[in-house]
Design a protein around this motif. Structure first.
Motif, PDB file in Angstrom:
ATOM      1  N   ARG A   1       0.878  -1.178   0.000  1.00 29.31           N
ATOM      2  CA  ARG A   1       0.000   0.000   0.000  1.00 29.31           C
ATOM      3  C   ARG A   1       0.917   1.228   0.000  1.00 29.31           C
ATOM      4  NH1 ARG A   1      -1.664  -2.751   4.674  1.00 29.31           N
ATOM      5  NH2 ARG A   1      -1.052  -0.921   5.870  1.00 29.31           N
ATOM      6  N   GLY A   2       1.168   1.758  -1.180  1.00 29.27           N
ATOM      7  CA  GLY A   2       2.214   2.768  -1.281  1.00 29.27           C
ATOM      8  C   GLY A   2       1.785   4.092  -1.872  1.00 29.27           C
ATOM      9  N   ILE A   3       2.774   4.967  -1.963  1.00 27.57           N
ATOM     10  CA  ILE A   3       2.596   6.262  -2.616  1.00 27.57           C
ATOM     11  C   ILE A   3       3.970   6.661  -3.180  1.00 27.57           C
ATOM     12  CG2 ILE A   3       3.061   7.596  -0.481  1.00 27.57           C
ATOM     13  CD1 ILE A   3       0.402   8.647  -3.043  1.00 27.57           C
ATOM     14  N   SER A   4       3.981   7.356  -4.304  1.00 25.00           N
ATOM     15  CA  SER A   4       5.240   7.891  -4.849  1.00 25.00           C
ATOM     16  C   SER A   4       5.491   9.262  -4.228  1.00 25.00           C
ATOM     17  CB  SER A   4       5.128   8.088  -6.363  1.00 25.00           C
ATOM     18  OG  SER A   4       4.918   6.880  -7.033  1.00 25.00           O
ATOM     19  N   MET A   5       6.741   9.584  -4.047  1.00 30.14           N
ATOM     20  CA  MET A   5       7.051  10.950  -3.594  1.00 30.14           C
ATOM     21  C   MET A   5       8.383  11.439  -4.154  1.00 30.14           C
ATOM     22  SD  MET A   5       8.104  10.448   0.440  1.00 30.14           S
ATOM     23  CE  MET A   5       9.482  11.584   0.596  1.00 30.14           C
ATOM     24  N   HIS A   6       8.462  12.756  -4.331  1.00 30.27           N
ATOM     25  CA  HIS A   6       9.726  13.397  -4.667  1.00 30.27           C
ATOM     26  C   HIS A   6      10.412  13.832  -3.378  1.00 30.27           C
ATOM     27  CE1 HIS A   6      10.509  13.985  -8.931  1.00 30.27           C
ATOM     28  NE2 HIS A   6       9.210  14.069  -9.152  1.00 30.27           N
ATOM     29  N   GLU A   7      11.690  14.161  -3.508  1.00 28.23           N
ATOM     30  CA  GLU A   7      12.427  14.697  -2.357  1.00 28.23           C
ATOM     31  C   GLU A   7      12.250  16.219  -2.385  1.00 28.23           C
ATOM     32  OE1 GLU A   7      16.753  14.973  -2.513  1.00 28.23           O
ATOM     33  OE2 GLU A   7      16.848  13.630  -0.822  1.00 28.23           O
ATOM     34  N   GLU A   8      11.012  16.619  -2.149  1.00 27.46           N
ATOM     35  CA  GLU A   8      10.660  18.037  -2.253  1.00 27.46           C
ATOM     36  C   GLU A   8      10.276  18.527  -0.866  1.00 27.46           C
ATOM     37  OE1 GLU A   8      10.556  19.354  -5.466  1.00 27.46           O
ATOM     38  OE2 GLU A   8       9.539  21.263  -5.153  1.00 27.46           O
ATOM     39  N   ALA A   9      10.764  19.719  -0.511  1.00 26.39           N
ATOM     40  CA  ALA A   9      10.561  20.195   0.855  1.00 26.39           C
ATOM     41  C   ALA A   9       9.106  20.569   1.103  1.00 26.39           C
ATOM     42  CB  ALA A   9      11.445  21.406   1.116  1.00 26.39           C
ATOM     43  N   PRO A  10       8.536  20.066   2.194  1.00 30.44           N
ATOM     44  CA  PRO A  10       7.175  20.481   2.545  1.00 30.44           C
ATOM     45  C   PRO A  10       7.181  21.907   3.097  1.00 30.44           C
ATOM     46  CG  PRO A  10       8.069  18.970   4.203  1.00 30.44           C
ATOM     47  CD  PRO A  10       9.117  19.099   3.133  1.00 30.44           C
ATOM     48  N   PHE A  11       6.155  22.640   2.843  1.00 28.41           N
ATOM     49  CA  PHE A  11       5.901  24.013   3.347  1.00 28.41           C
ATOM     50  C   PHE A  11       6.771  25.091   2.703  1.00 28.41           C
ATOM     51  CE2 PHE A  11       4.895  21.155   7.006  1.00 28.41           C
ATOM     52  CZ  PHE A  11       3.527  21.204   6.849  1.00 28.41           C
ATOM     53  N   ARG A  12       8.073  24.828   2.490  1.00 29.52           N
ATOM     54  CA  ARG A  12       8.877  25.825   1.796  1.00 29.52           C
ATOM     55  C   ARG A  12       9.178  25.228   0.425  1.00 29.52           C
ATOM     56  NH1 ARG A  12      12.800  22.675   4.569  1.00 29.52           N
ATOM     57  NH2 ARG A  12      14.373  22.078   3.034  1.00 29.52           N
ATOM     58  N   GLU A  13       9.667  26.032  -0.490  1.00 26.69           N
ATOM     59  CA  GLU A  13      10.037  25.487  -1.795  1.00 26.69           C
ATOM     60  C   GLU A  13      11.439  24.897  -1.689  1.00 26.69           C
ATOM     61  OE1 GLU A  13       8.067  26.709  -5.206  1.00 26.69           O
ATOM     62  OE2 GLU A  13       6.868  25.941  -3.557  1.00 26.69           O
ATOM     63  N   GLY A  14      11.774  23.953  -2.562  1.00 29.55           N
ATOM     64  CA  GLY A  14      13.156  23.487  -2.633  1.00 29.55           C
ATOM     65  C   GLY A  14      13.329  22.016  -2.334  1.00 29.55           C
ATOM     66  N   ARG A  15      14.597  21.591  -2.366  1.00 26.88           N
ATOM     67  CA  ARG A  15      14.949  20.206  -2.068  1.00 26.88           C
ATOM     68  C   ARG A  15      14.803  19.937  -0.580  1.00 26.88           C
ATOM     69  NH1 ARG A  15      14.042  17.380  -5.201  1.00 26.88           N
ATOM     70  NH2 ARG A  15      15.083  17.241  -7.190  1.00 26.88           N
ATOM     71  N   ALA A  16      14.247  18.794  -0.268  1.00 26.72           N
ATOM     72  CA  ALA A  16      14.192  18.365   1.127  1.00 26.72           C
ATOM     73  C   ALA A  16      15.549  17.775   1.501  1.00 26.72           C
ATOM     74  CB  ALA A  16      13.106  17.301   1.283  1.00 26.72           C
ATOM     75  N   PHE A  17      15.984  17.991   2.741  1.00 27.17           N
ATOM     76  CA  PHE A  17      17.263  17.384   3.130  1.00 27.17           C
ATOM     77  C   PHE A  17      17.313  17.015   4.612  1.00 27.17           C
ATOM     78  CE2 PHE A  17      17.697  22.026   3.001  1.00 27.17           C
ATOM     79  CZ  PHE A  17      17.943  22.287   4.340  1.00 27.17           C
ATOM     80  N   SER A  18      16.472  17.637   5.435  1.00 29.32           N
ATOM     81  CA  SER A  18      16.676  17.506   6.888  1.00 29.32           C
ATOM     82  C   SER A  18      15.863  16.349   7.478  1.00 29.32           C
ATOM     83  CB  SER A  18      16.240  18.805   7.570  1.00 29.32           C
ATOM     84  OG  SER A  18      14.848  18.977   7.387  1.00 29.32           O
ATOM     85  N   ARG A  19      16.160  16.063   8.742  1.00 30.52           N
ATOM     86  CA  ARG A  19      15.376  15.063   9.464  1.00 30.52           C
ATOM     87  C   ARG A  19      13.933  15.514   9.616  1.00 30.52           C
ATOM     88  NH1 ARG A  19      19.243  12.986  14.362  1.00 30.52           N
ATOM     89  NH2 ARG A  19      20.909  12.421  12.973  1.00 30.52           N
ATOM     90  N   GLU A  20      13.755  16.834   9.825  1.00 32.21           N
ATOM     91  CA  GLU A  20      12.394  17.368   9.998  1.00 32.21           C
ATOM     92  C   GLU A  20      11.591  17.178   8.706  1.00 32.21           C
ATOM     93  OE1 GLU A  20      15.260  19.179  10.758  1.00 32.21           O
ATOM     94  OE2 GLU A  20      15.046  18.513  12.839  1.00 32.21           O
ATOM     95  N   ASP A  21      12.242  17.452   7.565  1.00 34.83           N
ATOM     96  CA  ASP A  21      11.556  17.243   6.275  1.00 34.83           C
ATOM     97  C   ASP A  21      11.117  15.781   6.163  1.00 34.83           C
ATOM     98  OD1 ASP A  21      12.105  19.861   5.473  1.00 34.83           O
ATOM     99  OD2 ASP A  21      13.900  19.311   4.326  1.00 34.83           O
ATOM    100  N   ALA A  22      12.038  14.891   6.513  1.00 37.00           N
ATOM    101  CA  ALA A  22      11.739  13.460   6.389  1.00 37.00           C
ATOM    102  C   ALA A  22      10.578  13.088   7.318  1.00 37.00           C
ATOM    103  CB  ALA A  22      12.986  12.632   6.709  1.00 37.00           C
TER     104      ALA A  22
END
Ligand code: GCB
Length: 592
Positions: free
Chosen positions: A305-326
């Motif tokens: 039971r899945g979903i696809s996702m990009h490594e895109e930062a939630p709430f702000r624009e840009g690449r996600a990278f942090s533990r909080e983003d994850a």
């Protein structure tokens, strides 16, 4: 004669094994010095920096000294972080940027030091104190260079040139449906290790076995055979291994273990020590296999039971990278009722993988062989192979990862099949315990309401994956009610993409495009259809959250965003989120 030579050369590149990864495993478990923070950055649109010698970090020594660049006078960019979203003028920038970070460092005795990058997109050159340490290609794989002999006791400067220029021979190539965010997009650090250290290891269940641990440990710097202690205290494992002349030790032993699963994501503390080096990791043990058209986790059928996702930062624009983003992104995945997530379309940052291990989310991990690339170019194959190798090198001890994906929506042609067959062979050599897939999108129109998955790539894969966009790129959502699907192979099938664009807060009738109602209706019909698909082993609809995409220009609706998210990039849930959530709850309640 000449032709023979050519054939031999071609056969050589098609079947050569790539050089082993130089990546240091388990960097989060090491002694590190973070180099994150504000770096001075020179934007270099005409690529002058190399010839002008920016890597020397010169400063005028007298009033008349002509130095036509200055890191000191240049503004800063945050690392980690893409540049496109840090400065308005860089929003569309594709080109080189030179970064500088000065730092003071005192090297402990008997220590080797590596500069480690979690990722930088796409082409990176690294210089320390004016000397080149190395280059790296690929926007989403980690890399490190040894800096021991170049580091100075005291003040040092690191210069990094990163370019996100798209190239026809790169992976991905010129066109892809996401933003090619440039920059040092993940953590940078110095990693301190003893002279002889554990470079990498594989500690997992032997394929198909629930009580035999099999694997290897690779030392770096060993001049003679060494002893290694492998301990899993909670499981009563205390093994002593001996390396061969190349610093490698293989092992195989039995152990009584609680198996890792989404319902019980049990991780064991695993300790490896050799000489002066000791490293801890948290590792889960589980098996993953295919039996006919069923995927078995720990020997039992599992529906993904899945979903696809990009490594895109939630709430702000840009690449996600942090533990909080994850935490935010995978928290949403859990809220949807998923036990599985597809990290599209490239290897995601290590925070996401480690969190998936702890949360009990099964993972699909992919390299950016996307749409059309330069299939017959040996350099392109070498780049894809290196990206595959380094994706596996970083994450092969993560129980969460069950699928390595080789590609997404590639055209059906012979040179592509040769290319992807080689990648499948590499992946199996590097990791014999996981399953191989690719997202395909070619189907035969067998009859008006019958589609057959017939891509010859299916032969090479363990799990077939299909991106179909019925109700969006072709047909109406209601057509799904009558559509029949067939497959040429008795293998598990994941519907790896379907979906439709909706702008959060836009409402209307179910047949009005871009509304939440259209997307909701599309999901309702799709979910009815997929339940009838033969061999269905899982789903990863497109996509968790809206993301930046340069080809999505419709003003007022897209504004350079792909709007197929079930959640907006501001974190608002659309109606279709609840449709999928309800469907997954129904499956979970039925024991799927
Ligand atoms: C696809 C691609 C994905 C796109 C999506 C779309 O098939 O795999 O990367 O973003 O379709 O929205 O068109």
């Amino acid at each position: 004669m000449k032709r023979c030579l050519l054939v031999l050369l071609l056969a050589g590149w098609a079947y050569a094994t790539p050089a082993p990864s130089t990546l240091i495993a388990n960097v989060p478990g090491r002694t590190t010095v973070s180099l994150n923070g504000a770096w001075r950055a020179i934007v270099d649109p005409f690529d002058n920096g190399k010839s002008a010698g920016f890597f020397r970090n010169e400063k005028p020594r007298s009033k008349g000294d002509r130095v036509e660049y200055s890191f000191d006078a240049s503004p800063v960019l945050n690392v980690p972080g893409d540049w496109n979203t840090q400065r308005e003028q860089l929003m569309f920038y594709e080109g080189p940027v030179w970064y500088r970070r000065e730092f003071s460092f005192h090297k402990p005795a008997n220590t080797r030091v590596f500069v480690y990058f979690g990722g930088a997109n796409y082409q990176t050159s690294v210089y320390l104190n004016g000397e080149k340490l190395g280059e790296h290609e690929g926007g989403f794989t980690a890399f490190n260079f040894e800096a021991t002999s170049v580091l100075r006791d005291g003040e040092n400067f690191l210069i990094v040139e990163v370019s996100n220029v798209r190239r026809a021979d790169a992976v991905p190539a010129l066109k892809f449906d996401w933003w090619g965010y440039g920059g040092i997009t993940r953590d940078v650090m110095l990693v301190e290790v003893p002279t002889v250290f554990v470079q990498d290891y594989s500690v997992q269940l032997a394929r198909g076995s629930q009580n035999e641990i099999a694997g290897w440990v690779q030392l770096n710097g060993a001049q003679s055979p060494q002893k290694i202690a492998l301990e899993i205290p909670e499981a009563g494992v205390h093994e002593t291994l001996a390396t061969d002349g190349t610093g490698r030790a293989s092992f195989h032993f039995t152990a009584k273990l609680e198996l890792w699963s989404p319902a019980h994501p049990k991780l064991y503390d695993v300790i490896l020590s050799s000489g002066a080096d000791t490293i801890h990791d948290q590792i889960g043990f589980r098996t993953i296999e295919v039996q006919g058209a069923t995927i078995l986790l720990n020997g039992k059928p599992i529906f993904l039971r899945g979903i696809s996702m990009h490594e895109e930062a939630p709430f702000r624009e840009g690449r996600a990278f942090s533990r909080e983003d994850a935490q935010t992104l995978l928290g949403w995945v859990k809220d949807l009722g998923c036990n599985f997530v597809r990290f599209a379309h490239y290897p995601h940052n290590e925070n996401e993988l480690r969190l998936a291990d702890r949360m009990g989310l099964l993972v699909w991990s992919e390299i950016p062989v996307y749409w059309d690339i330069d299939w017959s170019n040996p350099a392109t194959l070498a780049s894809a192979e290196a990206q595959l190798r380094d994706m596996i090198a970083r994450d092969h001890n993560r129980a969460a990862v069950i699928l390595w994906s080789l590609s997404n929506e590639t055209p059906v042609r012979p040179d592509r099949l040769t290319f992807l067959t080689k990648l499948a062979q590499d992946a199996r050599e590097l990791d014999s315990t996981r399953l191989i897939t690719s997202a395909m999108n070619h189907v035969d129109d067998t009859a008006p309401a019958v589609r057959t998955l017939s891509d010859p790539l299916g032969e090479v894969l363990d799990v077939l994956s299909l991106n179909e966009y019925l109700g969006w790129y072709w047909g109406r959502p209601e057509d799904a009610d009558k559509m029949q699907w067939k497959s040429m192979w008795n293998k598990p099938l994941i519907v790896s993409e379907f979906g439709g664009g909706a702008q959060y807060g836009r409402h209307g009738d179910a047949d009005e495009i871009w509304t939440e109602e259209y997307q909701e209706n599309l999901f309702q019909h799709q979910l009815g259809m997929v339940e009838r698909m033969p061999n269905l082993a899982g789903l990863t609809p497109w996509v968790l959250m809206d993301f930046r995409a340069p080809a999505r220009m419709l003003p007022g609706v897209q504004d350079y965003h792909n709007r197929k998210g079930l959640i907006s990039n501001r974190g608002q849930r659309k109606l279709a989120f609840y449709t999928l959530q309800k469907f997954y709850k129904k499956l979970a309640d039925a024991g799927k």
